[in-house]
Write an enzyme that holds these catalytic residues in place. Structure first.
Site, mmCIF file in Angstrom:
data_model
loop_
_atom_site.group_PDB
_atom_site.id
_atom_site.type_symbol
_atom_site.label_atom_id
_atom_site.label_comp_id
_atom_site.label_asym_id
_atom_site.label_seq_id
_atom_site.Cartn_x
_atom_site.Cartn_y
_atom_site.Cartn_z
ATOM 1 N NE ARG A 96 -3.045 0.123 3.253
ATOM 2 C CZ ARG A 96 -4.033 -0.743 3.025
ATOM 3 N NH1 ARG A 96 -4.818 -0.588 1.987
ATOM 4 N NH2 ARG A 96 -4.226 -1.752 3.844
ATOM 5 C CE1 TYR A 97 0.228 3.917 4.231
ATOM 6 C CE2 TYR A 97 0.709 1.697 4.996
ATOM 7 C CZ TYR A 97 -0.059 2.841 5.056
ATOM 8 O OH TYR A 97 -1.107 2.910 5.929
ATOM 9 N NE ARG A 132 5.776 2.483 5.107
ATOM 10 C CZ ARG A 132 4.981 3.512 5.428
ATOM 11 N NH1 ARG A 132 4.328 3.505 6.568
ATOM 12 N NH2 ARG A 132 4.855 4.527 4.601
ATOM 13 C CB CYS A 180 -3.530 -16.768 15.646
ATOM 14 S SG CYS A 180 -3.527 -15.725 14.174
ATOM 15 C CB CYS A 223 -7.649 -11.295 18.749
ATOM 16 S SG CYS A 223 -5.968 -11.884 19.018
ATOM 17 C CB CYS A 253 -8.698 -10.801 14.203
ATOM 18 S SG CYS A 253 -7.441 -10.959 12.918
ATOM 19 N NE ARG A 279 -3.995 -8.681 7.826
ATOM 20 C CZ ARG A 279 -2.853 -8.368 8.449
ATOM 21 N NH1 ARG A 279 -2.231 -9.252 9.201
ATOM 22 N NH2 ARG A 279 -2.332 -7.170 8.289
ATOM 23 C CG ASP A 337 -8.808 -1.965 11.368
ATOM 24 O OD1 ASP A 337 -8.669 -0.729 11.348
ATOM 25 O OD2 ASP A 337 -7.853 -2.773 11.318
ATOM 26 C CG ASP A 394 -4.975 0.879 8.529
ATOM 27 O OD1 ASP A 394 -4.928 1.462 7.433
ATOM 28 O OD2 ASP A 394 -4.159 0.017 8.891
ATOM 29 C CE LYS A 423 -0.792 0.899 10.230
ATOM 30 N NZ LYS A 423 -0.581 0.199 8.928
HETATM 31 C C1 PLP Z 1 0.244 -0.710 8.850
HETATM 32 C C2 PLP Z 1 0.783 -1.133 7.571
HETATM 33 C C3 PLP Z 1 2.140 -0.972 7.285
HETATM 34 C C4 PLP Z 1 3.119 -0.385 8.283
HETATM 35 O O1 PLP Z 1 2.831 0.945 8.533
HETATM 36 P P1 PLP Z 1 3.734 1.796 9.551
HETATM 37 O O2 PLP Z 1 2.961 3.039 9.755
HETATM 38 O O3 PLP Z 1 5.057 2.005 8.896
HETATM 39 O O4 PLP Z 1 3.873 0.987 10.799
HETATM 40 C C5 PLP Z 1 2.581 -1.352 6.042
HETATM 41 N N1 PLP Z 1 1.752 -1.866 5.128
HETATM 42 C C6 PLP Z 1 0.438 -2.031 5.361
HETATM 43 C C7 PLP Z 1 -0.430 -2.586 4.302
HETATM 44 C C8 PLP Z 1 -0.086 -1.671 6.603
HETATM 45 O O5 PLP Z 1 -1.389 -1.859 6.846
HETATM 46 S S1 SF4 Z 2 -5.144 -10.070 15.908
HETATM 47 FE FE1 SF4 Z 2 -5.728 -11.609 14.337
HETATM 48 S S2 SF4 Z 2 -3.807 -12.128 13.301
HETATM 49 FE FE2 SF4 Z 2 -3.260 -11.115 15.240
HETATM 50 S S3 SF4 Z 2 -2.990 -12.816 16.701
HETATM 51 FE FE3 SF4 Z 2 -5.103 -12.094 16.903
HETATM 52 S S4 SF4 Z 2 -6.291 -13.417 15.520
HETATM 53 FE FE4 SF4 Z 2 -4.126 -13.634 14.932
#
Ligand code: PLP
Ligand code: SF4
Length: 372
Positions: free
Chosen positions: A115-116, A119, A128, A132, A135, A137, A296, A333, A340
């Site tokens: 996305r960025y 990174r 996991c 959680c 989560c 995801r 989220d 986010d 973010k």
């Molecule tokens: C959060 C995130 C990052 C890392 O972001 P930082 O602000 O540098 O911690 C990188 N890629 C994605 C897709 C993210 O969601």
């Molecule tokens: S937040 Fe989601 S990915 Fe992270 S440890 Fe918990 S269940 Fe696993």
């Protein structure tokens, strides 16, 4: 000191007789995870709402390690709210999304989100130790079929190799420490063959949910891959146990840089005293609070989310009263994949030509004069 276990977390009585060697072995903890209602009912007084939540789930997995379950208290307990589903989770509001951050849409190759510019996020497993309930995801964690098999990350490594703008790779999942030491080392070694990858971040909740996983063998397996940042996810002081402290100490002693990404959760950590206590403990363990995340809008999380103002108020109350080291950035986010944004409490009272007037942490006003 690292092997002094005298103050360890009291175990749930069901596991009182388990030999220490088994209890402290992460493989035993994973094998003995609680994953269904009947087993949970033999351990806790499960409320009707929780029973409905566990039985009514459609896709999002349920699992709790014996260690983390031993931290669970009465209904309303902050660990319980994170680990045990309730029927509130079955309610999906119109604003909620299956993939709240648009991670799948920003995925140029399987198992990678970019996305960025500098990174990228690499998903190395979808398992996991504990799932959680908040989560982001939840659409895919716990689904064994969506996790990359050996060889399936090749396209991601190839993408990183031909995209040298990416200097910082977040190894995430699921929880990467669900992989064996050997598999994890293999992945990190392949990343380290890509010259443009300067920094690797390992994103793991194991120090919280399965601190036994951070053993000497793991630390030795990770040691060759510096600079390695380990980002974890403590949410409440109840998770701040001697076992967790030992896990963080092992990582810090090995020279990894530790950061914490707390998720702001209703009824868990949505007040300043809880966040301050958590962050002071983290600093003592050499783990820097890095982010407070607004929760989220993943499906079924409305009961765990707070208004954004809650986070701003917490930050406002911290600034000036506690060490700046204990104050993370507050990040939202943006749903749909905007990335973010970080928010700070408004301090500027007035902006006039050449002068800006601010409110300090105690409500007093001060003016900064800008020279011509
Ligand atoms: C959060 C995130 C990052 C890392 O972001 P930082 O602000 O540098 O911690 C990188 N890629 C994605 C897709 C993210 O969601
Ligand atoms: S937040 Fe989601 S990915 Fe992270 S440890 Fe918990 S269940 Fe696993």
């Amino acid at each position: 000191m690292i092997d002094d276990r005298s103050g360890d977390t009291p175990r749930h009585p069901a596991w009182a007789e388990v030999p220490d060697r088994a209890w402290n072995d992460w493989r035993w903890q994973l094998r003995e995870r609680v994953t269904d209602l009947a087993r949970l009912q033999s351990l806790l007084e499960v409320t009707p709402a929780e029973a409905r939540g566990i039985v009514g789930r459609t896709s999002f997995s349920f699992a709790v390690t014996p260690y983390y379950l031993s931290l669970v208290g009465a209904p309303g307990c902050p660990v319980r709210r994170q680990a045990i589903p309730t029927d509130e989770e079955l309610r999906v509001t119109p604003s909620e999304l299956r993939d709240p951050l648009g991670e799948d849409a920003h995925s140029p190759v399987p198992h990678l989100t970019h996305r960025y510019p500098d990174r990228a996020l690499l998903y190395v497993t979808h398992n996991c130790p504990v799932y959680c309930r908040h989560c982001t995801r939840s659409r895919k964690v716990g689904d064994e079929h969506s996790a990359p098999a050996r060889g399936e990350l090749d396209a991601a490594f190839e993408y990183l190799r031909r995209t040298p703008a990416v200097r910082d790779v977040l190894v995430s999942g699921g929880d990467p420490l669900s992989l064996s030491d050997a598999r994890l080392a293999e992945i990190l070694a392949r990343l380290r063959t890509i010259d443009s990858v300067e920094v690797i971040r390992l994103c793991t909740r194991n120090p919280v949910t399965l601190p036994q996983r951070i053993d000497d063998a793991l630390v030795e397996a990770l040691r060759p891959f510096q600079p390695l940042y380990v980002h974890t996810h403590f949410n409440h002081p109840r998770e701040c146990t001697p076992e967790a402290a030992r896990a963080l100490a092992r990582l810090a002693d090995a020279g990894f840089v530790l950061g914490n990404q707390m998720v702001l959760l209703r009824g868990v950590n949505d007040d300043v005293d809880t966040v301050v206590a958590l962050n002071r403990w983290l600093l003592r363990q050499r783990c820097r609070p890095y982010y407070i995340f607004q929760c989220d809008p993943a499906e079924g999380t409305a009961h765990l989310r707070t208004p954004i103002q809650t986070g701003l108020t917490i930050l406002d109350q911290m600034r000036g009263r506690v060490s700046g080291l204990a104050i993370p950035q507050y990040a939202v986010d943006l749903p749909g994949g905007g990335g973010k944004v970080t928010l700070v409490p408004e301090r500027l009272v007035r902006a006039e030509p050449g002068r800006r007037t601010f409110r300090d942490a105690f409500g007093r006003e001060f003016t900064y004069v800008e020279e011509e």
